[in-house]
Write an enzyme that holds these catalytic residues in place. Structure first.
Site, PDB file in Angstrom:
ATOM      1  N   TRP A 181       7.952 -10.307  97.898  1.00 28.47           N
ATOM      2  CA  TRP A 181       7.121  -9.133  98.196  1.00 28.47           C
ATOM      3  C   TRP A 181       7.953  -8.021  98.844  1.00 28.47           C
ATOM      4  O   TRP A 181       7.579  -7.437  99.854  1.00 28.47           O
ATOM      5  CB  TRP A 181       5.938  -9.498  99.100  1.00 28.47           C
ATOM      6  CG  TRP A 181       4.988 -10.480  98.485  1.00 28.47           C
ATOM      7  CD1 TRP A 181       5.101 -11.119  97.283  1.00 28.47           C
ATOM      8  CD2 TRP A 181       3.756 -10.954  99.054  1.00 28.47           C
ATOM      9  NE1 TRP A 181       4.027 -11.951  97.063  1.00 28.47           N
ATOM     10  CE2 TRP A 181       3.194 -11.872  98.139  1.00 28.47           C
ATOM     11  CE3 TRP A 181       3.085 -10.702 100.240  1.00 28.47           C
ATOM     12  CZ2 TRP A 181       1.978 -12.524  98.372  1.00 28.47           C
ATOM     13  CZ3 TRP A 181       1.882 -11.348 100.483  1.00 28.47           C
ATOM     14  CH2 TRP A 181       1.343 -12.241  99.559  1.00 28.47           C
ATOM     15  N   GLN A 183       7.920 -12.488  87.153  1.00 23.33           N
ATOM     16  CA  GLN A 183       7.320 -12.144  88.440  1.00 23.33           C
ATOM     17  C   GLN A 183       8.335 -12.232  89.577  1.00 23.33           C
ATOM     18  O   GLN A 183       8.150 -11.607  90.635  1.00 23.33           O
ATOM     19  CB  GLN A 183       6.128 -13.040  88.721  1.00 23.33           C
ATOM     20  CG  GLN A 183       6.452 -14.523  88.867  1.00 23.33           C
ATOM     21  CD  GLN A 183       5.259 -15.319  89.394  1.00 23.33           C
ATOM     22  OE1 GLN A 183       4.197 -14.774  89.652  1.00 23.33           O
ATOM     23  NE2 GLN A 183       5.449 -16.621  89.549  1.00 23.33           N
ATOM     24  N   ASP A 205      -0.927  -7.247  91.508  1.00 25.50           N
ATOM     25  CA  ASP A 205      -1.673  -8.378  92.057  1.00 25.50           C
ATOM     26  C   ASP A 205      -2.480  -7.993  93.300  1.00 25.50           C
ATOM     27  O   ASP A 205      -2.289  -6.932  93.886  1.00 25.50           O
ATOM     28  CB  ASP A 205      -0.688  -9.492  92.391  1.00 25.50           C
ATOM     29  CG  ASP A 205      -1.319 -10.873  92.420  1.00 25.50           C
ATOM     30  OD1 ASP A 205      -2.540 -10.982  92.201  1.00 25.50           O
ATOM     31  OD2 ASP A 205      -0.585 -11.851  92.661  1.00 25.50           O
ATOM     32  N   GLU A 236      -7.932  -7.713  97.043  1.00 29.26           N
ATOM     33  CA  GLU A 236      -9.195  -8.193  97.598  1.00 29.26           C
ATOM     34  C   GLU A 236      -9.035  -8.758  99.019  1.00 29.26           C
ATOM     35  O   GLU A 236      -9.944  -9.385  99.544  1.00 29.26           O
ATOM     36  CB  GLU A 236      -9.812  -9.250  96.698  1.00 29.26           C
ATOM     37  CG  GLU A 236      -9.000 -10.517  96.488  1.00 29.26           C
ATOM     38  CD  GLU A 236      -7.803 -10.329  95.579  1.00 29.26           C
ATOM     39  OE1 GLU A 236      -6.666 -10.319  96.113  1.00 29.26           O
ATOM     40  OE2 GLU A 236      -7.988 -10.195  94.357  1.00 29.26           O
ATOM     41  N   ASP A 243      -6.255 -16.673  89.428  1.00 28.49           N
ATOM     42  CA  ASP A 243      -5.555 -17.946  89.638  1.00 28.49           C
ATOM     43  C   ASP A 243      -6.477 -19.150  89.439  1.00 28.49           C
ATOM     44  O   ASP A 243      -6.984 -19.726  90.406  1.00 28.49           O
ATOM     45  CB  ASP A 243      -4.966 -17.990  91.045  1.00 28.49           C
ATOM     46  CG  ASP A 243      -3.955 -16.887  91.282  1.00 28.49           C
ATOM     47  OD1 ASP A 243      -3.497 -16.289  90.305  1.00 28.49           O
ATOM     48  OD2 ASP A 243      -3.633 -16.623  92.456  1.00 28.49           O
ATOM     49  N   HIS A 248       1.995 -18.409  82.115  1.00 28.40           N
ATOM     50  CA  HIS A 248       2.367 -18.398  83.527  1.00 28.40           C
ATOM     51  C   HIS A 248       2.860 -19.803  83.868  1.00 28.40           C
ATOM     52  O   HIS A 248       2.225 -20.787  83.512  1.00 28.40           O
ATOM     53  CB  HIS A 248       1.174 -18.028  84.404  1.00 28.40           C
ATOM     54  CG  HIS A 248       1.538 -17.608  85.799  1.00 28.40           C
ATOM     55  ND1 HIS A 248       2.415 -18.316  86.589  1.00 28.40           N
ATOM     56  CD2 HIS A 248       1.135 -16.546  86.552  1.00 28.40           C
ATOM     57  CE1 HIS A 248       2.543 -17.707  87.758  1.00 28.40           C
ATOM     58  NE2 HIS A 248       1.782 -16.633  87.768  1.00 28.40           N
TER      59      HIS A 248
END
Length: 718
Positions: free
Chosen positions: A337, A321, A438, A441, A505, A574
């Site tokens: 990001w 990631q 990812d 929402e 998560d 993870h």
């Protein structure tokens, strides 16, 4: 007598309550029973309106005519927002509480109803159309003529025996009978009721969540009457299942549209639902091995992969990631990001990917629907007007955990084209075989969007468009079927676009609402609503240092989660948001060997899993299934939520509590053979069985089509 005034106040209040319930007027309609089509009929009396299958008399929907079944209101929403956890309230301006039903007729192969809704300051015409599509399917629409109305309420009949399953991913409950739940995708929260973390999260940021908060709610359910109902609407909604004889539905919209199905079994219901809304694609062959979730740079991840492979672990994918770099924040280790390879952490990234591919290990990355608040990519998106705006027309600054960021505006075609080019150039062309897609929402309730659509209506659809954007980038690159991306947020039709889901998560805990146990419930409920390919992070994600209690991943939790996920579609780790404080698959030699063993267990199920993925692709069946789906006539299955079937032939009773070496579960009818000991367990009963770490309670069904192959494949694994 001294209490007479209080009694009077209560009496007046009760009269006021009764007055808001409204009345229904059906005068002028004559009792009737007639065919709508050759296979679907209706009957009307002064007390009830029923639409049913003509031959079987099975009911699609029935309305109680002793009170209004359709009402409406105009309301001002009062919605608070903190780290994508939402709290909903509203101020009702006026209600249409009275219903007049004046027209009931068959027209053009549909049943047509119309009339008026009235109340203080409220008067609107309405119409309802129920159209049989075939003998098992009825579509419906409900339309209110007054455009100022923005709340619609529909109620229809149920019965005391009818149980309700689905509603997308629900992490605390599988059977929703007796519950009133809301559907709005958001961060699931920290704890969701598990304490003390929920208290702490609410105290600090109002981000604790609750028993109904979900990344992927879907307005679709099936019932034990072999009925399925699906709403096309996308705004905030509630489903009130607290009454034994009634379903009450509320949407923060003006109109309703949906479909009702009847079938002979719950699996048939899932099949017809997914025929309409879409099904997952088949997974590439490499997806059935172990996915190592690692970070820290080239040397670190290669060291851990080599260690796992040396131990015999069938590693086929490396998920990094932090391929775009990471930063330290108050929440722990987080990503930049920026959506381009970080050449400092992974020098010569393209060749690094090629080197891993030469070892038959695919490399996967990470992207989300945000842009960090700095860098050339952000500046370009800002200057081109590609970001979501706030109510004042400025780029919406969204506070995330640790730093501010900006959401891309997916209603702008230029945004979608721009970001797809980023994915194709910076990810696909660099050789990545997949990624975590990812978020999805976080769209604020008061955001302003390029298309002009209200964020109140678009919020849930944002996650679906996010999956579609990723899929379109893959298709445009000619890589469909080769690349896998996995989403956590979703809504209706996500299964049409996403290639895989994961459950988001969870806490690194044994908590029922937000720990390992919640992932089982999420797999089962989501599978009913079309999320047929799903999995969780092995070990959980959210690691917390807190004065009330630390949440760090223990060795026991990691081992139990490893056992559980070996019997789900994807076997992926993870490290969590605080890797150094969590037990990892590489922490010690014992864990390396244990993780390799269950990697081999998962890989030994490859042929069976491929068969189940084929069923997901052709029929929409979930890979992980609730026992009810195969034993619908067994009422003992209705209350189960912490055990599952892998397909039809494997029964898994995971240990979900710390310190336990046995587990109690229900064995459906038939005989069940323990895959480790060969011991036979009779079905039709509940039993407590041994489940020491390393030998979880896993059984194959005697006489199952795949049982002998599965049993044999697991015998020589050490």
């Amino acid at each position: 007598m001294k209490y007479w005034f209080a009694y009077l106040i209560v009496f007046i209040h009760c009269l006021s309550c009764l007055s808001t319930q409204g009345k229904i007027n059906t005068q002028g309609l004559k009792e009737a029973s007639a065919a709508i089509t050759d296979t679907v009929s209706y009957s009307y009396s002064k007390d009830k309106l029923t639409i049913f299958q003509k031959d079987s008399k099975r009911v699609f929907i029935a309305f109680n005519l002793q009170k209004p079944f359709l009402t409406a209101a105009s309301s001002i929403p009062e919605v608070s927002y903190s780290l994508a956890s939402f709290e909903f309230d509203e101020e009702i301006q006026y209600r249409c509480s009275n219903q007049d039903l004046s027209v009931l007729k068959v027209e053009n192969g549909s049943l047509f109803l119309s009339g008026k809704l009235t109340g203080k300051r409220c008067n609107t015409a309405y119409n309802i159309t129920l159209k049989p599509e075939n003998d098992n399917t009825v579509s419906f629409s409900v339309n209110l003529m007054d455009e100022k109305l923005n709340r619609i309420y529909l109620s229809y009949q149920s019965n005391s025996q009818e149980q309700f399953f689905g509603f997308g991913e629900q992490f605390s409950h599988f059977n929703l009978k007796g519950h009133k739940l809301y559907l709005f995708n958001e961060e699931q929260g920290l704890g969701r009721g598990d304490q003390p973390i929920t208290f702490g999260a609410n105290w600090q940021a109002k981000a604790g969540g609750n028993e109904y908060s979900s990344y992927a709610p879907i307005p679709h359910y099936i019932t034990t009457d072999n009925r399925s109902v699906f709403y096309e609407n996308s705004a905030y909604s509630t489903f009130d299942l607290t009454q034994e004889d009634e379903v009450k539905v509320e949407f923060w919209e003006r109109n309703l549209e949906g479909t009702i199905w009847l079938a002979n079994s719950p699996l048939d219901l899932i099949e017809v639902y997914t025929q309409k809304t879409g099904r997952f694609r088949k997974l590439p062959d490499w997806a059935y091995g172990t996915w190592m979730g690692l970070q820290g740079g080239k040397d670190t991840v290669v060291k851990h992969v080599d260690q796992a492979v040396k131990a015999g672990n069938p590693v086929t994918a490396l998920w990094i990631q932090d391929w775009e770099g990471k930063r330290k924040t108050v929440f722990g280790s987080q990503l930049w990001w920026l959506w381009r390879a970080d050449e400092k952490t992974y020098p010569d990234f393209r060749n690094f990917v090629k080197e891993m591919n030469s070892k038959n290990i695919k490399v996967l990355g990470y992207i989300n629907s945000f842009l960090a608040n700095e860098g050339k990519m952000f500046e370009e998106a800002r200057d081109k007007g590609l970001l979501v705006k706030d109510r004042n027309g400025n780029d919406y600054v969204i506070k995330t955990v640790g730093f501010p960021a900006y959401l891309i505006d997916q209603t702008n075609p230029k945004t979608r084209k721009w970001l797809k080019e980023v994915i194709k150039k910076n990810m696909i062309d660099m050789g990545l075989s997949g990624w975590m897609a990812d978020f999805g929402e976080w769209l604020p309730f008061d955001a302003k969007l390029h298309s002009g659509i209200s964020a109140e209506v678009y919020h849930n659809r944002y996650s679906v468009d996010w999956a579609q954007l990723n899929m379109e980038a893959i298709q445009e690159a000619g890589k469909e079927g080769e690349i896998v991306f996995f989403n956590r947020s979703g809504y209706s039709y996500s299964n049409k676009y996403s290639t895989l889901f994961w459950e988001g998560d969870q806490m690194v805990s044994f908590g029922k609402n937000d720990g390992i146990a919640s992932t089982v419930v999420g797999l089962l409920s989501g599978g009913v609503s079309g999320i047929s390919l799903n999995h969780s992070d092995i070990g959980g994600y959210t690691t917390i240092n807190n004065p009330l209690a630390d949440y760090h991943r223990s060795e026991e939790l990691f081992l139990r989660w490893t056992e559980l996920n070996a019997f789900t579609p994807i076997f992926r780790t993870h490290e969590g948001n605080r890797p150094k404080e969590n037990h990892q698959p590489y922490t010690d030699e014992k864990t390396v060997k244990f993780f390799a063993k269950f990697g081999k267990v998962h890989y030994a199920l490859k042929d069976y899993l491929k068969h189940l993925v084929d069923e997901a692709n052709t029929k929409g069946y979930p890979v992980v299934r609730h026992p009810y789906l195969h034993y619908p006539n067994d009422k003992n299955t209705w209350s189960l939520k912490y055990q599952f079937l892998l397909g039809e032939d494997v029964l898994v009773l995971p240990v979900l509590n710390a310190g336990k070496t046995s587990v109690k579960g229900y064995f459906p009818k038939g005989k069940w053979k323990n895959v480790w000991t060969g011991k036979i367990q009779a079905g039709g009963i509940s039993a407590e069985v041994g489940a020491p770490i390393g030998s979880p309670a896993v059984y194959v069904k005697e006489g199952g089509a795949w049982s002998a192959k599965i049993y044999q494949a697991l015998q020589n694994i050490k």
